[in-house]
Design a protein around this motif. Structure first.
Motif, PDB file in Angstrom:
ATOM      1  N   HIS A   3      -5.663  52.025  23.274  1.00  0.00           N
ATOM      2  CA  HIS A   3      -5.088  53.384  23.318  1.00  0.00           C
ATOM      3  C   HIS A   3      -6.148  54.131  21.515  1.00  0.00           C
ATOM      4  N   HIS A  42      -8.590  58.056  20.790  1.00  0.00           N
ATOM      5  CA  HIS A  42      -9.681  59.189  20.996  1.00  0.00           C
ATOM      6  C   HIS A  42     -10.822  60.001  19.638  1.00  0.00           C
ATOM      7  N   HIS A  46      -0.805  59.841  29.159  1.00  0.00           N
ATOM      8  CA  HIS A  46       0.548  59.619  27.699  1.00  0.00           C
ATOM      9  C   HIS A  46       1.668  59.815  29.132  1.00  0.00           C
ATOM     10  N   HIS A  97       2.347  55.366  24.474  1.00  0.00           N
ATOM     11  CA  HIS A  97       3.744  55.781  23.658  1.00  0.00           C
ATOM     12  C   HIS A  97       4.850  55.663  24.154  1.00  0.00           C
ATOM     13  N   ASP A 148      -4.351  55.142  18.516  1.00  0.00           N
ATOM     14  CA  ASP A 148      -4.582  56.668  18.756  1.00  0.00           C
ATOM     15  C   ASP A 148      -5.368  57.499  17.986  1.00  0.00           C
ATOM     16  N   ASN A 149      -4.869  58.568  17.679  1.00  0.00           N
ATOM     17  CA  ASN A 149      -6.525  59.582  17.144  1.00  0.00           C
ATOM     18  C   ASN A 149      -5.555  59.088  15.387  1.00  0.00           C
TER      19      ASN A 149
HETATM   20 ZN   LIG Z   1      -3.242  59.437  22.769  1.00  0.00          ZN
END
Ligand SMILES: [Zn+2]
Length: 507
Positions: free
Chosen positions: A70, A72, A247, A287, A338-339
């Motif tokens: 996961h 971005h 998500h 998540h 993630d981010n």
């Molecule tokens: Zn995300």
């Protein structure tokens, strides 16, 4: 000594190898014969064929490359910009709909920089769930070209939704003045005059296959997608046999939105997805922090997977996922970073360590050994979630040669008491020496081989003044919004959602 299989082009000799079912505390020494993109044989010792390259790797450990399940790439340039901040506020700092349109140069630079960081820390596959808003086909082409050039494997999805962000965050509509509403957005905003899914199907899914590139679908979150859009997504996923990433329940606010938004499903998004026929092995739910016990059971029964992202969940004040309950229910768990603006590091060692530590406090009883589980989550389970379990995530004949070579002459591994525990609890990425994707070393002796690494940094430097200007404007705008954000946050925290995922709040 055994002869190498015919077609061997590279022999990796003398390393300890993390084999499926092997001893991951003290992995056996084995040779790996690679032919082109594929692992041909593991075992030996093999006699090197005269035409093959031989790499002596005594004192090293070979493990399957990590799968960052996961991620971005849209906010790579915002790494390190924020301290702890509630998730609902963070969205207004980091997500593309808050920004003016970006340049091709910026899209390329950020994609390469993110991929470089992933590769340097031993990742061979990255699942990029990318928001391009407003959508520009040239940006999509730029991202795909960047991944092809740098050589990392990408499982690529566009992130989309057809409900406005403002409608999906509790209390924003009530507390913000009406004239600010058009500025409040979330991870994906509806494209007004454009059918993104049809474009993706005709331009990407139907196009000729490219090496190291795999497609996925990215409905942003159930509350940001109508049942119709989720239905189209799942039909397309089944038609093309590709994975879906979405998500779910990252924050308390998202759990509350479910309680308020889907009373017909007892306030539970997993029940909504079950009713829509969306659950199953195709689906990966990033998540999964605020899942109710009943929902965890449904995930286990349907074979639906999760991807946990502990770094961002902690920094965004979201809480601790019910790790032990997910394990008990047999739910597939992948790991992601993630981010960049919330997790900061694209580093699976950090994700694995936090996973193992949070698992320890997600149940009162002592649990199963978590280091080997964390390693499998970061490799094999991420691969299975991507529907690539037949190709990557394990070291075995017939699999793609996606490998990370760890230098054991490092304080992290001396003395070597348990390779698995030392990878998870001590190593931070320093010992990652070579990284191979599809039989090609994209990192060799800690250096990128496919491109000039300095040229990537130069490209980033060139576009940073523009990015910083925009980020500063956004920071000033969020500062003006702070009283309303605080009020919405207060109301979110006071509402009843039936579960708690932030044990620290008891103090
Ligand atoms: Zn995300």
């Amino acid at each position: 000594m055994t002869p190498c299989p015919a077609g061997t082009t590279l022999l990796l000799r003398g390393a300890r190898v993390m084999l499926p079912g092997g001893d991951w505390d003290s992995p056996d020494i084995a040779d790996i014969a690679v032919g082109g993109t594929t692992i041909l044989a593991v075992g030996g010792p093999f006699i090197a064929p005269p035409q093959a390259e031989v790499m002596e790797l005594r004192g090293h450990l070979i493990m399957p490359g990590f799968v960052n399940a996961h991620y971005h790439s849209h906010d790579v340039l915002a790494k390190g910009t924020l301290e702890e901040v509630p998730l609902e506020t963070w969205r207004l700092f980091a997500l593309p709909a808050q920004y003016p349109p970006r340049s091709i140069e910026e899209v390329r630079a950020r994609t390469l920089l993110g991929a470089l960081e992933c590769a340097r820390s031993g990742m061979t596959t990255v699942q990029d769930m990318l928001t391009l808003y407003p959508f520009d086909p040239a940006h999509l082409d730029t991202v795909i070209s960047a991944y092809q050039q740098i050589g990392i494997r990408a499982v690529f999805a566009l992130q989309y939704g057809d409900r406005k962000g403002l409608d999906t965050v509790p209390f924003w509509k009530d507390v913000f003045p009406h004239d600010q509403h058009h500025l409040l957005s979330s991870a994906a905003e509806p494209e007004k005059h454009f059918d993104l899914l049809s474009h993706f199907e005709s331009g990407c899914l139907s196009a000729a296959a490219r090496p190291r590139l795999h497609w996925a679908l990215g409905p942003s979150a159930p509350e940001r997608c109508t049942p119709e859009l989720m239905g189209r997504t799942m039909d397309m996923a089944r038609k093309w046999n590709i994975p879906v990433y979405s998500h779910i329940y990252e924050s308390r606010g998202m759990a509350l939105q479910a309680r308020l938004g889907v009373p017909e499903h007892d306030g539970m998004l997993i029940k909504r997805l079950a009713a829509e026929g969306a659950l199953g092995p195709h689906l990966n739910l990033a998540h999964s922090v605020w899942l109710a016990p009943e929902e965890i059971e449904i995930l286990g029964e349907t074979g639906t997977g999760t991807v946990l992202n502990p770094q961002g969940n902690l920094k965004m004040k979201c809480g601790i996922p019910p790790i032990r309950a997910l394990q008990k229910a047999g739910v597939r768990i992948g790991l992601g970073c993630d981010n960049c603006s919330c997790s900061d590091a694209q580093n699976m060692f950090v994700a694995m360590k936090l996973f193992a530590l949070l698992a320890a406090v997600s149940s009162k009883e002592q649990g199963p050994p978590q280091a080997a589980f964390a390693l499998r989550a970061a490799t094999e389970s991420g691969a299975e979630g991507a529907r690539l379990g037949h190709l990557i995530g394990k070291i075995a004949p017939g699999m793609a040669a996606d490998l990370s070579v760890i230098d054991l002459a490092d304080p992290s591994f001396v003395p070597l008491n348990s390779a698995a525990r030392q990878l998870v609890h001590i190593e931070g990425g320093r010992a990652v020496k070579h990284v191979m994707v599809d039989g090609n070393f994209i990192i060799r002796d800690r250096k990128l081989t496919t491109m000039d690494e300095q040229a990537i940094y130069d490209e980033v430097d060139a576009i940073m003044p523009g990015f910083r200007r925009d980020f500063d404007a956004i920071r000033a705008r969020v500062a003006r919004w702070q009283p309303w954000l605080d009020e919405a946050d207060r109301r979110i925290n006071e509402a009843e959602v039936g579960i708690e995922r932030r044990p620290g709040l008891a103090y």
